[in-house]
Scaffold this motif. Structure first.
Motif, PDB file in Angstrom:
ATOM      1  N   LEU A   1      72.367  21.405  56.517  1.00  0.00           N
ATOM      2  CA  LEU A   1      72.291  19.942  56.528  1.00  0.00           C
ATOM      3  C   LEU A   1      71.959  19.408  55.144  1.00  0.00           C
ATOM      4  O   LEU A   1      72.522  18.397  54.698  1.00  0.00           O
ATOM      5  N   ALA A   2      71.030  20.089  54.451  1.00  0.00           N
ATOM      6  CA  ALA A   2      70.662  19.647  53.109  1.00  0.00           C
ATOM      7  C   ALA A   2      71.818  19.809  52.137  1.00  0.00           C
ATOM      8  O   ALA A   2      72.072  18.931  51.295  1.00  0.00           O
ATOM      9  N   ARG A   3      72.555  20.911  52.227  1.00  0.00           N
ATOM     10  CA  ARG A   3      73.696  21.123  51.331  1.00  0.00           C
ATOM     11  C   ARG A   3      74.801  20.100  51.568  1.00  0.00           C
ATOM     12  O   ARG A   3      75.569  19.784  50.653  1.00  0.00           O
ATOM     13  N   ALA A   4      74.870  19.584  52.789  1.00  0.00           N
ATOM     14  CA  ALA A   4      75.889  18.580  53.102  1.00  0.00           C
ATOM     15  C   ALA A   4      75.485  17.185  52.647  1.00  0.00           C
ATOM     16  O   ALA A   4      76.218  16.220  52.906  1.00  0.00           O
ATOM     17  N   GLY A   5      74.335  17.061  51.991  1.00  0.00           N
ATOM     18  CA  GLY A   5      73.915  15.780  51.467  1.00  0.00           C
ATOM     19  C   GLY A   5      73.138  14.911  52.428  1.00  0.00           C
ATOM     20  O   GLY A   5      72.930  13.719  52.161  1.00  0.00           O
ATOM     21  N   ARG A   6      72.665  15.458  53.542  1.00  0.00           N
ATOM     22  CA  ARG A   6      71.894  14.672  54.496  1.00  0.00           C
ATOM     23  C   ARG A   6      70.437  14.579  54.047  1.00  0.00           C
ATOM     24  O   ARG A   6      69.919  15.472  53.369  1.00  0.00           O
ATOM     25  N   PHE A   7      69.772  13.496  54.421  1.00  0.00           N
ATOM     26  CA  PHE A   7      68.344  13.337  54.138  1.00  0.00           C
ATOM     27  C   PHE A   7      67.575  14.031  55.256  1.00  0.00           C
ATOM     28  O   PHE A   7      67.476  13.522  56.373  1.00  0.00           O
TER      29      PHE A   7
ATOM     30  N   ALA B   1      57.594  32.277  53.339  1.00  0.00           N
ATOM     31  CA  ALA B   1      58.760  32.477  52.475  1.00  0.00           C
ATOM     32  C   ALA B   1      59.924  31.593  52.927  1.00  0.00           C
ATOM     33  O   ALA B   1      60.650  31.026  52.095  1.00  0.00           O
ATOM     34  N   ILE B   2      60.104  31.454  54.249  1.00  0.00           N
ATOM     35  CA  ILE B   2      61.164  30.583  54.761  1.00  0.00           C
ATOM     36  C   ILE B   2      60.905  29.143  54.343  1.00  0.00           C
ATOM     37  O   ILE B   2      61.820  28.420  53.910  1.00  0.00           O
ATOM     38  N   MET B   3      59.653  28.700  54.434  1.00  0.00           N
ATOM     39  CA  MET B   3      59.322  27.335  54.017  1.00  0.00           C
ATOM     40  C   MET B   3      59.595  27.133  52.533  1.00  0.00           C
ATOM     41  O   MET B   3      60.099  26.087  52.117  1.00  0.00           O
ATOM     42  N   GLY B   4      59.246  28.132  51.726  1.00  0.00           N
ATOM     43  CA  GLY B   4      59.500  28.024  50.299  1.00  0.00           C
ATOM     44  C   GLY B   4      60.982  27.919  49.985  1.00  0.00           C
ATOM     45  O   GLY B   4      61.393  27.129  49.115  1.00  0.00           O
ATOM     46  N   GLN B   5      61.802  28.695  50.684  1.00  0.00           N
ATOM     47  CA  GLN B   5      63.246  28.622  50.465  1.00  0.00           C
ATOM     48  C   GLN B   5      63.795  27.261  50.873  1.00  0.00           C
ATOM     49  O   GLN B   5      64.700  26.724  50.215  1.00  0.00           O
ATOM     50  N   LEU B   6      63.251  26.679  51.944  1.00  0.00           N
ATOM     51  CA  LEU B   6      63.709  25.358  52.355  1.00  0.00           C
ATOM     52  C   LEU B   6      63.353  24.310  51.301  1.00  0.00           C
ATOM     53  O   LEU B   6      64.162  23.422  51.001  1.00  0.00           O
TER      54      LEU B   6
ATOM     55  N   GLU C   1      63.104  24.822  48.177  1.00  0.00           N
ATOM     56  CA  GLU C   1      64.032  25.011  47.065  1.00  0.00           C
ATOM     57  C   GLU C   1      65.378  24.333  47.334  1.00  0.00           C
ATOM     58  O   GLU C   1      66.060  23.912  46.397  1.00  0.00           O
ATOM     59  N   HIS C   2      65.748  24.222  48.598  1.00  0.00           N
ATOM     60  CA  HIS C   2      66.982  23.526  48.968  1.00  0.00           C
ATOM     61  C   HIS C   2      66.764  22.014  49.062  1.00  0.00           C
ATOM     62  O   HIS C   2      67.687  21.282  49.444  1.00  0.00           O
ATOM     63  N   GLY C   3      65.570  21.550  48.736  1.00  0.00           N
ATOM     64  CA  GLY C   3      65.291  20.121  48.796  1.00  0.00           C
ATOM     65  C   GLY C   3      64.882  19.621  50.158  1.00  0.00           C
ATOM     66  O   GLY C   3      64.942  18.411  50.412  1.00  0.00           O
TER      67      GLY C   3
END
Length: 442
Positions: free
Chosen positions: A363-369, A403-408, A410-412
């Motif tokens: 969802l984040a990569r698709a530009g959604r808030f 770690a999952i939260m940190g990766q999220l 990083e994706h904004g």
């Protein structure tokens, strides 16, 4: 054929009890002994048993009792009292000695007298009511019943077959987790609503003073600034627009054990109650709210606004259930295409599965808030693992989740724990600032 069918149905309606068997046995035994030994005075002793039994059977009822179950409240909220009335009718001219009523009670309904049977006497041609009073402890659909009634008649000599009603559907809406947010929405879409738009237009929020241009209304002229600058200036306002909020419920897994409204909360409890609170907040402000379920069968409630949509939202939440272990929505049925580009997506998730993290990242990569709201209760974080390596396994699980939260992030995708009123203000302000930056860039 109808004449023969009637008596057979009457015979099936009532069956003899053990009391009738004992009465017939006593009278028959006394008469038999009197004949055998010549003691005819025993016949006088047997006569009351025989005559009483015959009189009771002559005025026996022919039809079983009728049942109707109803409740005064069309819908309830978890924690509220429930009052169900069972109406027991007697269609016969002769009365029932006793009617025993029993109901199958669902898990999350607590009756004052538990699930014990209720007894009531019903005269001929009348209706008696049995009140089932209790409390609903958890949201969801709770079928009360079936309710079964057995009538005892003819001085206890006959008992009817069970009259039964289908279960009464009780609906308990989730208790709203109060939610309040003073944030500006990332982008507004429509022309009504309580949120401030990023664009100028007709509205009540002051945006500034600027020079007069084509299309400006004369009533917008700021005469004080115009006289001071010797140029015509107008007052600019921000238009009031509505926003679309998408509440996405991650139902891949359930964690914790629910104790109802007065007990411990599970992940699903927090998710459903938080969703109800968020939807109520934004719908009250005139925005449009849509709901999505990720996990098991993909369910989608289209965006709308108003009081009617709020009731529809609560009805939709009643059917939220965790998916099976291997359930995963097919890629074609779930994805960013289900969310509008200008919508604020609030994902209620316990972050217990990498599939949930992948869904958020897409969802984040698709530009959604996107805002990830952590619904994992503190009690669920205290993992109890038996054995020598239990503490090590628990620490590894927590590290993997962090770690999952940190990766999220990083994706904004900001991750914030659900804490009720005002718990999302700071992160929503951040999302609004990011939206402003995107608007300026474009």
């Amino acid at each position: 054929m109808a004449d023969h069918g009637g008596p057979r149905s009457h015979a099936r309606a009532f069956e003899p009890t053990r009391a009738l068997g004992r009465a017939v046995l006593v009278a028959g035994a006394l008469v038999f002994v009197a004949v055998i030994i010549g003691r005819y005075d025993l016949v006088a002793i047997a006569a009351p048993f025989a005559i009483g039994t015959a009189i009771s059977l002559v005025r026996r009822p022919r039809r079983v009792p009728t049942l109707e179950v109803s409740t005064a409240e069309p819908f309830l909220v978890e924690g509220n009292d429930v009052d169900v009335t069972v109406s027991v009718g007697n269609p016969n001219p002769s009365g029932f000695d006793l009617v025993v009523v029993r109901a199958v009670v669902p898990r999350w309904v607590r009756l004052r007298h538990t699930d014990r049977p209720y007894a009531v006497s019903v005269a001929g041609g009348t209706i008696a009511g049995v009140g089932l009073e209790g409390r609903i402890l958890r949201w969801g659909r709770h079928p009360l019943g079936p309710v079964t009634a057995h009538a005892i008649a003819s001085d206890g000599l006959l008992i009817s077959r069970g009259a039964q009603t289908p279960p009464l559907p009780l609906k308990a809406y989730p208790a709203t987790e109060h939610f309040d947010a003073a944030e500006a929405m990332p982008r507004a879409a429509g022309h009504v609503g309580g949120h401030r738009s990023r664009r100028t237009g007709e509205g009540g929020e002051l945006a500034g003073v600027r020079r007069f241009g084509p299309g400006d209304r004369l009533r917008r002229i700021d005469w004080r600034v115009s006289l001071r600058t010797r140029e015509i200036h107008v007052v600019s306002t921000l238009s009031d627009r509505d926003a679309e909020v998408v509440v996405l419920l991650d139902a891949l897994h359930e964690a914790g054990r629910s104790g109802g409204i007065d007990g411990a909360t599970s992940v699903l409890d927090i998710t459903v109650r938080a969703a109800a609170g968020i939807a109520e907040h934004y719908l009250h402000r005139g925005d449009r709210v849509a709901l999505l379920q990720y996990g098991g069968a993909v369910r989608h409630l289209r965006a709308a606004s108003g009081r009617r949509h709020y009731m529809t939202t609560l009805e939709w939440l009643l059917d939220v259930a965790p998916g099976e272990q291997d359930d995963e929505p097919p890629p074609s049925s779930f994805g960013p295409h289900m969310v509008q580009g200008n919508a604020l997506v609030m994902v209620l998730t316990p972050l217990l599965d990498v599939r949930s993290a992948a869904m958020l990242a897409s969802l984040a990569r698709a530009g959604r808030f996107v805002v990830a709201v952590d619904t994992l209760a503190d009690s669920a974080l205290r993992v109890r693992a038996a054995g020598k390596w239990g503490d090590v396994a628990a620490r590894m699980w927590r590290l993997e989740r962090e770690a999952i939260m940190g990766q999220l992030r990083e994706h904004g995708v900001p991750v914030v724990a659900w804490g009720g009123a005002g718990s999302l203000d700071e992160v929503l302000h951040g999302v609004a600032r990011v939206a402003v930056g995107r608007t300026v860039t474009t």
